[in-house]
Design an enzyme around this catalytic site. Sequence first.
Site, PDB file in Angstrom:
ATOM      1  CB  SER A 137      -0.943   0.011   1.208  1.00  0.00           C
ATOM      2  OG  SER A 137      -0.218   0.089   2.421  1.00  0.00           O
ATOM      3  CE  LYS A 174      -3.008   1.965   4.149  1.00  0.00           C
ATOM      4  NZ  LYS A 174      -2.310   0.780   4.673  1.00  0.00           N
TER       5      LYS A 174
END
Length: 223
Positions: A137, A174
């Site tokens: 990601s 993230k």
Amino acid sequence: MTRPLTPRQQNVYDFIVKTMSELGYPPTRAEIARALGFRSPNAAEEHLRALDKKGAIRMVPGTSRGIRLPAMEAEAAESEPKAANAPETSAQGLPIIGEVAAGSPILATAHIDRYCPLPADYFTPRADYLLRVRGLSMKDIGILEGDLLAVHRTERIRDGQIVVARIEDEVTVKRFKRQGHTVWLMAENEEFAPIEIDLRHQALEIEGVGVGVIRGGNGQALH
């Protein structure tokens, strides 16, 4: 800083400080060149060497983000005490965290696969542990499956920083963004949608900010 800087050197220094203050890690030579209009990263490298010689920065050889700010390190050491329950890293090195069991502290002994023989202050700010990255990601900024993310434990989070976040039973890496009661955890891969969290109804715990990457866990550190 023992010697005065030229105006161009001051521009480079200010950009490094701005980047580290906003994102938590230094810029690359290419990023400095783009931001300040240099023709190539080599020009940025020349200014960095001059700054290093004058004592404004310290350069770590062989790394793409190997820039350290003595002034910022000294300020951080004075203002932020060592996180509670953090393991001692001076003897064994930095703990490498593998799979994290639901609901348990990230630095629980059961999560530590082994230790990496790097000093905590190799990174700026100092690292408290290394987290093994799962998935792709964050691949667009060079954080890949199997890499080790160096993490500094802190509650002082700013928009744009790379964070290790715990959402209920999941720990994820993230980019952090907040507006009011809403937090978005943004992937750096267009195939992944942002994770939206309403802090009024959902629990979010920040386990720290990313301060560097060790490529593939093989010891090649990228700041």
